[in-house]
Design an enzyme around this catalytic site. Structure first.
Site: not given
Length: 382
Positions: A364, A157, A338-339, A127, A362
């Site tokens: 932390t 959700i 790299g870049g 929620e 699900e």
């Protein structure tokens, strides 16, 4: 790294790998840019039996053990975590909960359509004000005659705007987990509104939604499991769901290893491929070790489930390690590129963005550590 797989498990893995390489991976970047996976993928997943793994054939499932489910989920995660999430939620959280807790009527109504891909399920627990503290959810279901009237909201959700049914958790009694019950709510029910969440860092192709319930009426027979046992329904689903998330993280890590190794052998700097540079090899080795460790921890959970042994703590261990490892692997892979790793012409930027949320949902990483600590000491730190 491979353990010895059964013929059926190896076949499921090979089928998933071929499907991912043909129908998922080539489209992942486009789906990410469009913030929408092709919805037709759901019926293709169903046709291959991927949405019915572990569900009995009597109810339309394809059977199979949790190791096969784990292997398929890993391959889907390798191709696109947004597709993996469809299976993890509609099958792993919703269909398997109906299979375990449902009445015969509920099973016959929902399981054939969920396992075939004709219908999609979503898991309505989180929620706006309750994420980790799910036992204190505020969505309420009040009994009125032969119906329950539901009011409240849910957030973040997965499958929310696609779903045909919500496995919804609402308060029917006292404060805390003992006052929570579970319901199967068709999304076509009057009073239920859905709004898709856009602008996500990762999993952009996944249909993530906010759900609002304004005096939504469902028959009393829509309750899944006994009244007041909804939190048990949720936790039993999430214990296995964490294995699925971990397997998807292994898939992300494997994709990082494949991409970084291939690029390092092709990219030349200072007159030679960068794969020959010691510090590049160090990053590749770190990714490879994380892949193997995460895979073994995840496979252990599947093996415990299939042997009917306790697995909840091991599932938390696998989810914690694999999700954090996926982030490390993606970071290392991006560094190898790299870049070029910073632009979406190459896959590693998306892999990093998709990996990051795995440490959040699900449960932390911090919640997983508290669950592991409680198992070790017998003392809750919540």
């Amino acid at each position: 790294m491979d353990l010895e797989l059964s013929e059926e498990q190896a076949a499921a893995r090979a089928l998933a790998r071929e499907f991912v390489d043909r129908e998922v991976a080539p489209h992942a970047a486009d789906w990410d840019r469009a913030e929408s996976v092709d919805r037709g993928i759901v019926k293709r997943l169903g046709a291959l039996g991927f949405l019915g793994l572990t569900v009995e054939e009597e109810y339309g499932g394809s059977g199979g053990d949790h190791m096969a489910y784990c292997l398929v989920t890993e391959e889907l995660g390798r191709g696109d975590s947004s597709v993996r999430g469809i299976v993890s939620v509609s099958l792993g959280l919703v269909a398997t909960s109906i299979a375990r807790w449902g009445t015969q009527g509920q099973k016959r109504r929902w399981l054939p359509s969920l396992t075939s891909g004709e219908a999609v399920g979503c898991f309505g627990l989180t929620e706006p004000g309750t994420g980790s503290d799910a036992a204190n959810l505020t969505t309420r279901a009040v009994r009125e005659g032969d119906e329950y009237v539901i009011s409240g909201s849910k957030m973040f959700i997965t499958n929310g705007t696609w779903a045909d049914v919500v496995l919804l958790f609402a308060r029917t009694g006292e404060a805390g987990h003992r006052g929570v019950s579970a319901f199967l709510v068709p999304t076509a029910t009057a009073g239920l509104e859905r709004r898709e969440v856009h602008g996500k860092l990762g999993l952009r192709g996944q249909a993530t939604a906010e759900l609002a319930f304004e005096r939504v009426r469902v028959p009393a027979r829509a309750m899944l499991g006994p009244e007041g046992k909804g939190f048990s329904v949720a936790m039993s689903a999430l214990a296995k769901g964490r294995m699925s998330v971990a397997a998807g993280c292994v898939g992300i890590a494997q994709a990082c290893l494949d991409a970084a190794t291939g690029y390092a052998k092709e990219r030349e700097q200072f007159g030679a491929p960068i794969a020959g540079r010691q510090l590049v090899q160090e990053m590749l080795a770190d990714i490879a070790v994380d892949v193997d460790a995460a895979r073994l921890l995840t496979w252990r959970v599947a093996d415990l489930i299939d042997r009917g042994l306790p697995f909840a703590t091991e599932s938390s261990v696998a989810k914690l390690y694999a999700s954090e490892a996926a982030v490390r692997c993606a970071n290392n892979a991006l560094q190898v590129f790299g870049g070029y790793g910073y632009i979406d012409e190459y896959p590693v930027g998306k892999l990093l963005r998709d990996a990051r949320v795995m440490t959040l949902y699900e449960g932390t990483s911090q919640i997983q550590k508290l669950l592991i600590g409680r198992a070790l000491t017998g003392i809750p730190a919540f």
